[in-house]
Design a protein around this motif. Structure first.
Motif, PDB file in Angstrom:
ATOM      1  N   ASP A   1       0.773  -1.287   0.084  1.00  0.00           N
ATOM      2  CA  ASP A   1      -0.156  -0.032   0.082  1.00  0.00           C
ATOM      3  C   ASP A   1       0.791   1.231   0.151  1.00  0.00           C
ATOM      4  N   MET A   2       2.061   1.145   0.711  1.00  0.00           N
ATOM      5  CA  MET A   2       2.908   2.496   0.582  1.00  0.00           C
ATOM      6  C   MET A   2       3.158   2.581  -0.747  1.00  0.00           C
ATOM      7  N   GLU A   3       3.820   1.556  -1.717  1.00  0.00           N
ATOM      8  CA  GLU A   3       3.998   2.056  -3.113  1.00  0.00           C
ATOM      9  C   GLU A   3       2.788   2.650  -3.720  1.00  0.00           C
ATOM     10  N   ASP A   4       1.527   2.312  -3.248  1.00  0.00           N
ATOM     11  CA  ASP A   4       0.479   3.154  -4.277  1.00  0.00           C
ATOM     12  C   ASP A   4       0.433   4.475  -3.630  1.00  0.00           C
ATOM     13  N   LEU A   5       0.665   4.631  -2.241  1.00  0.00           N
ATOM     14  CA  LEU A   5       0.488   5.878  -1.725  1.00  0.00           C
ATOM     15  C   LEU A   5       1.500   6.795  -2.233  1.00  0.00           C
ATOM     16  N   LYS A   6       2.869   6.432  -2.601  1.00  0.00           N
ATOM     17  CA  LYS A   6       3.789   7.036  -3.058  1.00  0.00           C
ATOM     18  C   LYS A   6       3.438   7.721  -4.636  1.00  0.00           C
ATOM     19  N   LYS A   7       2.597   6.700  -5.251  1.00  0.00           N
ATOM     20  CA  LYS A   7       2.438   7.214  -6.662  1.00  0.00           C
ATOM     21  C   LYS A   7       1.243   8.077  -6.575  1.00  0.00           C
ATOM     22  N   LYS A   8       0.262   8.049  -5.589  1.00  0.00           N
ATOM     23  CA  LYS A   8      -0.550   8.967  -5.275  1.00  0.00           C
ATOM     24  C   LYS A   8      -0.194  10.462  -5.144  1.00  0.00           C
ATOM     25  N   VAL A   9       0.799  10.332  -3.875  1.00  0.00           N
ATOM     26  CA  VAL A   9       1.231  11.517  -3.743  1.00  0.00           C
ATOM     27  C   VAL A   9       2.058  12.300  -5.048  1.00  0.00           C
ATOM     28  N   GLU A  10       2.921  11.571  -5.742  1.00  0.00           N
ATOM     29  CA  GLU A  10       3.417  12.224  -6.763  1.00  0.00           C
ATOM     30  C   GLU A  10       2.303  12.682  -7.993  1.00  0.00           C
ATOM     31  N   GLU A  11       1.355  12.064  -7.857  1.00  0.00           N
ATOM     32  CA  GLU A  11       0.019  12.528  -8.703  1.00  0.00           C
ATOM     33  C   GLU A  11      -0.427  13.905  -8.449  1.00  0.00           C
ATOM     34  N   PHE A  12      -0.508  14.135  -7.308  1.00  0.00           N
ATOM     35  CA  PHE A  12      -1.194  15.407  -6.697  1.00  0.00           C
ATOM     36  C   PHE A  12      -0.288  16.440  -6.125  1.00  0.00           C
ATOM     37  N   PHE A  13       1.062  16.163  -5.810  1.00  0.00           N
ATOM     38  CA  PHE A  13       1.973  17.148  -5.438  1.00  0.00           C
ATOM     39  C   PHE A  13       3.447  17.182  -5.968  1.00  0.00           C
ATOM     40  N   ILE A  14       4.017  18.251  -5.939  1.00  0.00           N
ATOM     41  CA  ILE A  14       5.327  18.560  -6.242  1.00  0.00           C
ATOM     42  C   ILE A  14       6.181  17.882  -5.165  1.00  0.00           C
ATOM     43  N   VAL A  15       7.120  16.955  -5.226  1.00  0.00           N
ATOM     44  CA  VAL A  15       7.599  16.266  -4.175  1.00  0.00           C
ATOM     45  C   VAL A  15       9.143  16.931  -3.976  1.00  0.00           C
ATOM     46  N   GLU A  16       9.109  17.730  -3.126  1.00  0.00           N
ATOM     47  CA  GLU A  16      10.284  18.321  -2.398  1.00  0.00           C
ATOM     48  C   GLU A  16      11.206  17.408  -1.553  1.00  0.00           C
ATOM     49  N   LYS A  17      10.780  16.386  -0.912  1.00  0.00           N
ATOM     50  CA  LYS A  17      11.446  15.511  -0.104  1.00  0.00           C
ATOM     51  C   LYS A  17      10.485  14.480   0.239  1.00  0.00           C
ATOM     52  N   SER A  18      11.456  13.368   0.144  1.00  0.00           N
ATOM     53  CA  SER A  18      10.669  11.948   0.313  1.00  0.00           C
ATOM     54  C   SER A  18      11.514  11.053   1.016  1.00  0.00           C
ATOM     55  N   ILE A  19      11.155  10.512   2.249  1.00  0.00           N
ATOM     56  CA  ILE A  19      12.012   9.705   3.172  1.00  0.00           C
ATOM     57  C   ILE A  19      11.366   8.789   3.847  1.00  0.00           C
ATOM     58  N   ASP A  20      12.232   7.410   3.992  1.00  0.00           N
ATOM     59  CA  ASP A  20      11.397   6.245   4.655  1.00  0.00           C
ATOM     60  C   ASP A  20      12.123   6.614   6.189  1.00  0.00           C
ATOM     61  N   ILE A  21      11.165   6.795   7.177  1.00  0.00           N
ATOM     62  CA  ILE A  21      11.555   6.928   8.497  1.00  0.00           C
ATOM     63  C   ILE A  21      11.078   5.800   9.451  1.00  0.00           C
ATOM     64  N   THR A  22      11.032   4.544   8.802  1.00  0.00           N
ATOM     65  CA  THR A  22      10.721   3.291   9.362  1.00  0.00           C
ATOM     66  C   THR A  22      11.782   3.037  10.769  1.00  0.00           C
ATOM     67  N   ARG A  23      12.880   2.981  10.381  1.00  0.00           N
ATOM     68  CA  ARG A  23      13.926   2.789  11.514  1.00  0.00           C
ATOM     69  C   ARG A  23      13.795   3.784  12.702  1.00  0.00           C
ATOM     70  N   ASN A  24      13.681   5.120  12.272  1.00  0.00           N
ATOM     71  CA  ASN A  24      13.634   6.154  13.356  1.00  0.00           C
ATOM     72  C   ASN A  24      12.087   5.925  14.066  1.00  0.00           C
ATOM     73  N   VAL A  25      11.430   5.702  13.614  1.00  0.00           N
ATOM     74  CA  VAL A  25       9.999   5.457  14.518  1.00  0.00           C
ATOM     75  C   VAL A  25       9.982   4.265  15.189  1.00  0.00           C
ATOM     76  N   CYS A  26      10.590   3.178  14.976  1.00  0.00           N
ATOM     77  CA  CYS A  26      10.943   1.966  15.656  1.00  0.00           C
ATOM     78  C   CYS A  26      11.668   2.248  16.709  1.00  0.00           C
ATOM     79  N   HIS A  27      12.704   2.994  16.468  1.00  0.00           N
ATOM     80  CA  HIS A  27      13.717   3.354  17.655  1.00  0.00           C
ATOM     81  C   HIS A  27      12.868   4.149  18.716  1.00  0.00           C
ATOM     82  N   ALA A  28      12.321   5.065  18.113  1.00  0.00           N
ATOM     83  CA  ALA A  28      11.210   6.028  19.163  1.00  0.00           C
ATOM     84  C   ALA A  28      10.340   5.126  20.019  1.00  0.00           C
ATOM     85  N   LEU A  29       9.785   4.049  19.348  1.00  0.00           N
ATOM     86  CA  LEU A  29       8.519   3.303  20.065  1.00  0.00           C
ATOM     87  C   LEU A  29       9.442   2.564  21.179  1.00  0.00           C
TER      88      LEU A  29
END
Length: 253
Positions: free
Chosen positions: A161-189
């Motif tokens: 679903d994340m791949e689908d969301l990325k495509k949808k974001v690119e359809e609607f917006f100009i992407v200035e920055k895009s970053i996977d933060i999964t490791r940082n979120v896991c560490h916070a948890l």
């Protein structure tokens, strides 16, 4: 609040100097997620005297923190739950430039305080996975932002679903920055697990504690394990309104 963001260091901290209220310190990692998607971007450092909006503002801690940090002229929190809105109006009544409204993420420009091309920055944190129609939401974002406005967006999805969301974001917006933060979120948890467990024990009826723990993101929970093994991914974007970009190009012709 949200699942949080941590630097990949022993204590994970990055904004201790900005945590001026006691409650801010308790919610350190959740507020760090807000700071990561805003304060680390140059576009957000020039928002003094401008208008910011959070869609899905919950109990208001995030938009309160950003309003104080960036000295916004006007800040608006919008949430679907009237109970949350009423709580926020009481809890954050000391911040004069901050207001809260009940509203739907897919039609929030109908709120009187928000007109077309009137908002300098919109924030949406860990909320969009609940929306019925993401296209409607993204259309509303483009409608509300000024031509130089920014959209700070972060949420989780299953890996496909994340791949689908990325495509949808690119359809609607100009992407200035895009970053996977999964490791940082896991560490916070991981770092925040003991505090989260204590809050759940203190605030929730005992009968619901096992269920809430399951979705709380604490270590050992389903959410945490799926983030750890890559079944679920967490992503952050800095975006510009594509609709306005197209309008500017047409105006130059």
């Amino acid at each position: 609040m949200n699942y949080g963001y941590a630097l990949l260091t022993d204590d994970g901290h990055m904004i201790d100097d900005y945590l001026t209220e006691e409650q801010d310190k308790h919610e350190c990692f959740s507020l760090q997620l807000y700071y990561f998607i805003t304060g680390t971007n140059k576009a957000f450092k020039s928002l003094e005297g401008k208008t910011i909006v959070e869609i899905g503002s919950g109990r208001g801690g995030g938009i309160s923190f950003l309003t104080r940090l960036f000295k916004a002229k006007k800040a608006i929190g919008i949430d679907f739950s009237m109970n949350q809105v009423e709580f926020c109006k009481s809890r954050h009544s000391n911040i004069n430039q901050l207001e809260f409204h009940q509203g739907d993420a897919e039609s929030f420009t109908s709120i009187a305080s928000i007109g077309e091309n009137s908002v300098d920055a919109i924030i949406n944190v860990e909320s969009s996975h609940c929306y019925g129609n993401i296209d409607n939401f993204f259309n509303e974002i483009n409608k509300a932002l000024t031509k130089d406005g920014v959209f700070c967006f972060t949420d989780f999805r299953g890996s496909e679903d994340m791949e689908d969301l990325k495509k949808k974001v690119e359809e609607f917006f100009i992407v200035e920055k895009s970053i996977d933060i999964t490791r940082n979120v896991c560490h916070a948890l991981k770092l925040d697990t003991n505090r989260r467990l204590q809050v759940i024990e203190d605030k929730c009826p005992k009968i619901f504690v096992p269920l809430i723990n399951k979705f709380s993101g604490v270590t050992g929970s389903r959410v945490y394990e799926e983030l750890q093994n890559g079944q679920t991914l967490y992503h952050a974007w800095l975006l510009k309104p594509k609709v306005m970009e197209e309008k500017k190009l047409r105006d130059k012709r």
